[in-house]
Motif scaffolding. Structure first.
Motif, PDB file in Angstrom:
ATOM      1  N   ASN A  65       0.753  -1.189  -0.067  1.00  0.00           N
ATOM      2  CA  ASN A  65       0.079   0.059  -0.035  1.00  0.00           C
ATOM      3  C   ASN A  65       0.641   1.162  -0.016  1.00  0.00           C
ATOM      4  N   GLN A  66       2.042   1.144   0.595  1.00  0.00           N
ATOM      5  CA  GLN A  66       3.022   2.371   0.892  1.00  0.00           C
ATOM      6  C   GLN A  66       3.691   2.643  -0.497  1.00  0.00           C
ATOM      7  N   HIS A  67       4.134   1.548  -1.157  1.00  0.00           N
ATOM      8  CA  HIS A  67       5.016   1.747  -2.294  1.00  0.00           C
ATOM      9  C   HIS A  67       4.494   1.168  -3.689  1.00  0.00           C
ATOM     10  N   ILE A  68       3.413   0.435  -3.873  1.00  0.00           N
ATOM     11  CA  ILE A  68       3.229  -0.251  -4.955  1.00  0.00           C
ATOM     12  C   ILE A  68       1.925   0.176  -5.456  1.00  0.00           C
ATOM     13  N   ASP A  69       0.985  -0.313  -4.672  1.00  0.00           N
ATOM     14  CA  ASP A  69      -0.368  -0.037  -5.079  1.00  0.00           C
ATOM     15  C   ASP A  69      -1.107   0.179  -3.640  1.00  0.00           C
ATOM     16  N   GLU A  70      -1.804   1.420  -3.638  1.00  0.00           N
ATOM     17  CA  GLU A  70      -2.435   1.881  -2.296  1.00  0.00           C
ATOM     18  C   GLU A  70      -3.874   1.285  -2.261  1.00  0.00           C
ATOM     19  N   ASN A  71      -4.092   0.710  -3.285  1.00  0.00           N
ATOM     20  CA  ASN A  71      -5.612   0.337  -3.520  1.00  0.00           C
ATOM     21  C   ASN A  71      -5.563  -1.499  -3.365  1.00  0.00           C
ATOM     22  N   TRP A  72      -4.242  -1.750  -3.083  1.00  0.00           N
ATOM     23  CA  TRP A  72      -4.198  -3.304  -3.107  1.00  0.00           C
ATOM     24  C   TRP A  72      -4.760  -3.689  -1.628  1.00  0.00           C
ATOM     25  N   VAL A  73      -5.515  -4.977  -1.919  1.00  0.00           N
ATOM     26  CA  VAL A  73      -6.070  -5.664  -0.579  1.00  0.00           C
ATOM     27  C   VAL A  73      -5.873  -7.014  -0.891  1.00  0.00           C
TER      28      VAL A  73
END
Length: 454
Positions: free
Chosen positions: A339-347
């Protein structure tokens, strides 16, 4: 008229001289199914009460040991754990003149300890009261003698149990999050819970010399350099999750992740409302597998108890060993970094549980439990695992306990909650621990003559 009066008088004399109905003296039969039912009820209550995975493992181990120690007194196939398990002393001796039914006393001791360790005792009392009423009706003398002895043993085990440092850890400080170090664990969404059981390594183990006996190699050094091993493992979690979720329900990896979820802390948000969906813990899943193996082999009460006791000790010490490393390495979870470095919307597919990443708890206890169960039931033991049916998940089939353990381990990476190192090192950590249990604790006397247990 006189004849009628005489007839009534004769009937009265006949019934007054008839012997009173004697209480039943039929022996009380306690089967493996009685043990399975009692453990199932404890699992049901543990889910309701939402015990953490480490605490749940403790709830399984002590009742099993209490019951096992009674059986070890009367069945030459089994050796007492006193003097083998840490700080356990011999239980009070059984008086053969007291009409004690060993299986009945063992189950009563098991239920007595179980009640001490759960919160919702009233829910367990429903089952216990129904059993007590049935047994008392069958043979009151045997029931009362067995109950008295079972409770006496339970008191002995409780005194030992209460010295394992669990009460002291209830008052120890909460885990402090270090937000200045980017490698350190931080609470994760959606509930952002505090770190669970940061002092669990202070609990007295059952057979380990110390919590750090199987200290694993450190995880890959934290680095956000794209050429570092750590970053490659982080990216693997992200890319694997995206690949298997793109396939959706057809993905075998997604099915594996969900099957082994076993997270009692899953939080669901509905508008402004947040609530928990209750599930079994990893230890409870392997206790369920133990039941499946016992039933498949038609194991009687005493062999089933032996299997539960051995497996639950492996699980309990597995959590102590794992938690010792978790709060030593204190490693950040994939979800936070992605979430911090690659994809903030990833769950992640699975909700991240509230404690540090390395090593994987499910991997450690699966390796430990599988090793114990393989020692009991043999390698290449195929079984159908229906443990997750109550949670809407289909049966999965395995050719061995070790295959199931490997799948449980990799499920954590598929689920997006662990890096590869945590699962591979973790399952190895658990297997080493399980092997120690087999080598160190001699529960079975293979030279003894088998007895009829039921």
């Amino acid at each position: 008229m006189f004849k009628k009066v005489l007839a009534v008088l004769l009937l009265a004399v006949f019934f007054s001289c008839s012997p009173e109905k004697q209480p039943s003296t039929e022996p009380i039969k306690v089967t493996a199914e009685d043990l399975h039912t009692s453990i199932d009820k404890v699992v049901e209550i543990m889910i309701h009460d939402i015990f953490s995975p480490p605490v749940a493992s403790r709830i399984f181990a002590y009742p099993n040991i209490a019951a096992y120690e009674i059986i070890a007194q009367v069945n030459p196939e089994y050796n007492s754990l006193a003097g083998q398990v840490n700080e356990l002393t011999p239980i009070p001796k059984m008086d053969s003149l007291q009409n004690v039914n060993p299986n009945l006393a063992a189950l009563i001791a098991h239920m007595n300890i179980s009640k001490q360790l759960i919160f919702s005792e009233d829910k367990f009392n429903v089952l216990q009261d129904s059993l007590f009423n049935k047994w008392e009706t069958i043979n009151k003398t045997e029931f009362e003698a067995s109950k008295a002895y079972g409770e006496k043993v339970a008191e002995h085990i409780k005194a030992w149990m209460n010295k394992d440092n669990y009460p002291q850890t209830r008052t120890m400080p909460k885990f402090t999050v270090d937000t200045d170090d980017p490698a350190r664990w931080q609470p994760t969404p959606p509930a952002y819970m505090d770190g669970i059981e940061p002092h669990w390594n202070k609990i007295r183990p059952f057979f380990l010399d110390s919590a750090a006996q199987f200290k694993p190699v450190p995880p890959p050094a934290f680095s956000m350099d794209k050429n570092s091993q750590f970053y490659k493992e982080l990216l693997e979690v992200y890319e694997t999750s995206n690949r298997i979720t793109a396939i959706g329900d057809a993905s075998e990896e997604v099915a594996i992740a969900k099957f082994w979820d076993c997270n009692p802390y899953v939080s669901v948000t509905r508008g402004h409302l947040m609530f928990a969906t209750k599930k079994i813990t990893p230890g409870a899943h392997w206790i369920g597998i133990t039941k499946i193996a016992c039933r498949k082999t038609d194991s009687d009460f005493q062999k089933s108890l032996y299997a539960y006791t051995k497996t639950s000790m492996a699980i309990a010490d597995g959590f102590i060993s794992c938690w010792d490393e978790k709060y030593r390495s204190n490693l950040i979870r994939p979800e936070t970094l992605i979430n911090q470095h690659i994809d903030e919307n990833w769950v992640p597919i699975l909700q991240t549980p509230p404690f540090p990443e390395y090593t994987s708890g499910h991997s450690v206890v699966s390796g430990a439990a599988a090793t114990a169960l393989t020692d009991i039931f043999g390698d290449n033991f195929s079984f159908d695992d229906d443990t997750e049916l109550p949670y809407g998940l289909p049966v999965r089939s395995f050719t061995s306990f070790n295959q199931a353990a490997d799948e449980a381990a990799i499920s954590r990476m598929y689920g997006g909650i662990h890096y590869r190192a945590a699962v591979e090192v973790g399952v190895g950590q658990g297997r080493k621990l399980g092997s120690l249990l087999i080598d160190k604790i001699k529960m079975k006397n293979d030279n003894a003559v088998a007895t009829n247990h039921e």
